[in-house]
Design a protein around this motif. Structure first.
Motif, short mmCIF file in Angstrom:
data_model
loop_
_atom_site.label_atom_id
_atom_site.label_comp_id
_atom_site.label_asym_id
_atom_site.label_seq_id
_atom_site.Cartn_x
_atom_site.Cartn_y
_atom_site.Cartn_z
N ASP A 63 20.96 55.34 38.46
CA ASP A 63 21.47 55.98 37.17
C ASP A 63 21.84 57.52 37.75
OD1 ASP A 63 22.51 56.84 34.86
OD2 ASP A 63 20.66 56.32 33.64
N GLU A 64 23.07 57.83 37.64
CA GLU A 64 23.48 59.06 38.15
C GLU A 64 24.78 59.60 37.11
OE1 GLU A 64 25.05 60.90 42.48
OE2 GLU A 64 25.74 59.06 41.70
N LYS A 65 24.33 61.06 37.06
CA LYS A 65 25.52 61.81 36.17
C LYS A 65 26.08 62.84 37.16
CE LYS A 65 25.00 63.10 31.94
NZ LYS A 65 24.50 63.79 30.80
N LEU A 66 27.19 63.04 37.57
CA LEU A 66 28.01 63.98 38.27
C LEU A 66 28.83 64.85 37.50
CD1 LEU A 66 29.07 61.42 41.05
CD2 LEU A 66 27.06 62.71 41.11
N MET A 67 28.55 66.16 37.56
CA MET A 67 29.63 67.07 36.94
C MET A 67 30.69 67.29 37.76
SD MET A 67 27.77 66.87 34.30
CE MET A 67 28.81 68.29 33.46
N ASP A 68 31.62 66.60 38.16
CA ASP A 68 32.61 66.38 39.04
C ASP A 68 33.79 65.83 38.30
OD1 ASP A 68 31.37 67.52 41.03
OD2 ASP A 68 30.39 65.45 41.59
N SER A 69 34.96 66.25 38.69
CA SER A 69 36.21 65.91 37.98
C SER A 69 37.01 65.00 39.02
CB SER A 69 37.26 67.27 37.79
OG SER A 69 37.55 67.88 38.92
N SER A 70 36.26 64.59 39.95
CA SER A 70 36.84 63.54 40.96
C SER A 70 35.57 63.14 41.76
CB SER A 70 38.22 64.26 41.70
OG SER A 70 37.55 65.07 42.69
N LEU A 71 36.14 61.84 42.47
CA LEU A 71 35.20 61.29 43.45
C LEU A 71 36.14 61.01 44.73
CD1 LEU A 71 32.78 59.04 41.48
CD2 LEU A 71 32.26 61.30 42.45
N HIS A 72 35.86 61.13 45.75
CA HIS A 72 36.55 60.72 46.91
C HIS A 72 35.69 60.03 48.20
CE1 HIS A 72 39.48 60.40 50.52
NE2 HIS A 72 38.79 61.01 51.17
N GLN A 73 35.74 58.62 48.22
CA GLN A 73 34.70 58.04 49.00
C GLN A 73 33.33 58.25 48.86
OE1 GLN A 73 35.82 55.55 51.89
NE2 GLN A 73 37.16 55.36 50.12
N LYS A 74 32.84 58.24 47.68
CA LYS A 74 31.70 58.17 47.13
C LYS A 74 30.76 56.86 47.69
CE LYS A 74 27.74 59.91 44.86
NZ LYS A 74 26.91 60.92 45.32
N LYS A 75 29.75 57.05 48.42
CA LYS A 75 29.32 55.65 49.41
C LYS A 75 27.94 55.15 48.51
CE LYS A 75 31.95 56.37 53.44
NZ LYS A 75 31.93 56.62 54.94
N TYR A 76 27.81 53.99 48.37
CA TYR A 76 26.45 53.42 47.93
C TYR A 76 26.21 52.35 48.87
CZ TYR A 76 27.68 56.20 43.79
OH TYR A 76 28.08 57.10 42.95
N ASP A 77 25.01 52.29 49.23
CA ASP A 77 24.40 51.52 50.35
C ASP A 77 23.59 50.26 49.63
OD1 ASP A 77 23.47 50.27 52.37
OD2 ASP A 77 23.10 51.89 53.59
N LEU A 78 23.88 49.29 49.83
CA LEU A 78 23.00 47.99 49.12
C LEU A 78 21.99 47.35 50.14
CD1 LEU A 78 25.56 46.47 46.73
CD2 LEU A 78 24.12 48.54 46.47
N LYS A 79 22.12 48.01 51.40
CA LYS A 79 21.43 47.24 52.32
C LYS A 79 20.10 46.93 51.86
CE LYS A 79 20.10 47.89 57.49
NZ LYS A 79 20.03 48.72 58.71
N LYS A 80 19.26 47.53 51.36
CA LYS A 80 17.76 47.40 51.17
C LYS A 80 17.56 46.46 50.03
CE LYS A 80 16.01 51.48 53.33
NZ LYS A 80 15.30 52.69 53.18
N LEU A 81 18.64 46.14 49.15
CA LEU A 81 18.34 45.20 48.01
C LEU A 81 18.72 43.82 48.26
CD1 LEU A 81 20.78 47.27 45.53
CD2 LEU A 81 18.40 47.48 45.66
N PRO A 82 18.01 42.76 47.60
CA PRO A 82 18.02 41.56 47.76
C PRO A 82 19.51 41.05 47.40
CG PRO A 82 16.95 42.06 45.78
CD PRO A 82 17.29 43.43 46.44
N LEU A 83 19.72 39.68 47.85
CA LEU A 83 21.12 38.90 47.73
C LEU A 83 21.24 38.64 46.14
CD1 LEU A 83 20.93 36.37 50.50
CD2 LEU A 83 21.74 38.75 50.63
N GLY A 84 22.63 38.81 45.58
CA GLY A 84 22.81 38.42 44.36
C GLY A 84 24.11 39.37 43.86
N ASN A 85 24.25 39.19 42.55
CA ASN A 85 25.59 39.70 41.95
C ASN A 85 24.99 40.94 41.22
OD1 ASN A 85 28.33 39.40 41.46
ND2 ASN A 85 27.77 39.06 39.19
N TYR A 86 25.59 42.17 41.45
CA TYR A 86 25.42 43.27 40.93
C TYR A 86 26.41 43.89 40.15
CZ TYR A 86 21.28 43.47 44.25
OH TYR A 86 20.09 43.13 44.61
N THR A 87 26.22 44.70 39.17
CA THR A 87 27.14 45.27 38.37
C THR A 87 27.16 46.84 38.37
OG1 THR A 87 27.00 43.57 36.69
CG2 THR A 87 28.04 45.43 35.85
N LEU A 88 28.46 47.16 38.74
CA LEU A 88 28.81 48.79 38.62
C LEU A 88 29.30 49.22 37.52
CD1 LEU A 88 28.89 51.55 40.23
CD2 LEU A 88 31.29 50.67 41.07
#
Length: 209
Positions: A63-88
């Motif tokens: 859960d994140e709140k960013l005080m930005d007016s744009s995002l460029h290649q904001k990356k998220y790593d799911l490597k440590k998470l178990p297999l399954g269907n996630y929701t963004l």
């Protein structure tokens, strides 16, 4: 208070009215490698972006709140998470984006055709009516709920609009007071509140009618 049930009139067709928010933003999400995805977002009005990721059971794990007016290649790593269907879930301005992300044995997969878009509802108050307008570019269920000022639920309805959702509510039989409209979306395994709007209702005089 003894409830006088709200009368729901016909679904409206206000196609000639420019009431929906104009969205000039550009949003995209792409797979970077077998465990990572990136978000690009530009041309938004307000410098506030909310990002959530939910696991296959519907639990918020990021859960994140960013005080930005744009995002460029904001990356998220799911490597440590178990297999399954996630929701963004990404919320900005009057827009709410929902994207499913599947993590399997080999990599994460994102299908851009699964992207859901919902716009914040717009309410218009008239003499005895309250109109709801909401644009839903999604196949998810939309759950409407109205409460009185004591928190009692006096109306509920489930819709699957897949386009403009337009409703008119007749308040003429209700007492003066504050009423809250809640709009919830079917998010994975449960409904999640998307918007709550407080309406101050005061019945008009006979002369005003």
């Amino acid at each position: 208070m003894r409830f006088k049930l709200i009368i729901l009139s016909l679904v409206l067709s206000f196609t000639s009215l420019s009431i929906f928010a104009t969205d000039n933003s550009t949003f995209s999400i792409e797979v970077v490698d077998e465990n990572t995805f990136a978000i690009d977002l530009a041309n938004i009005k307000q410098a506030e972006i909310k990002i959530r990721i939910k696991d296959p059971f519907g639990t918020i794990i990021y859960d994140e709140k960013l005080m930005d007016s744009s995002l460029h290649q904001k990356k998220y790593d799911l490597k440590k998470l178990p297999l399954g269907n996630y929701t963004l879930l990404v919320a900005y301005d009057d827009v709410f984006k929902i994207q499913s992300i599947n993590k399997n044995l080999e990599k994460i997969e994102i299908d851009s055709e699964d992207l859901q878009t919902i716009y914040q509802p717009v309410f218009r108050q008239h003499a005895i009516y309250i109109d709801l307008h909401m644009l839903c570019l999604t196949d998810l269920s939309i759950y409407l709920k109205i409460k009185d000022n004591e928190g009692n639920i006096i109306y509920t309805e489930i819709n699957q609009p897949s386009g403009p959702l337009e409703k008119r509510f007749n308040f003429s039989r209700l007492e003066a007071g504050k009423y809250s409209f809640s709009v919830e979306i079917e998010d994975a395994l449960f409904y999640n509140e998307f918007n709550e709007t407080l309406i101050e209702w005061s019945p008009p005089t006979v002369a005003a009618l």
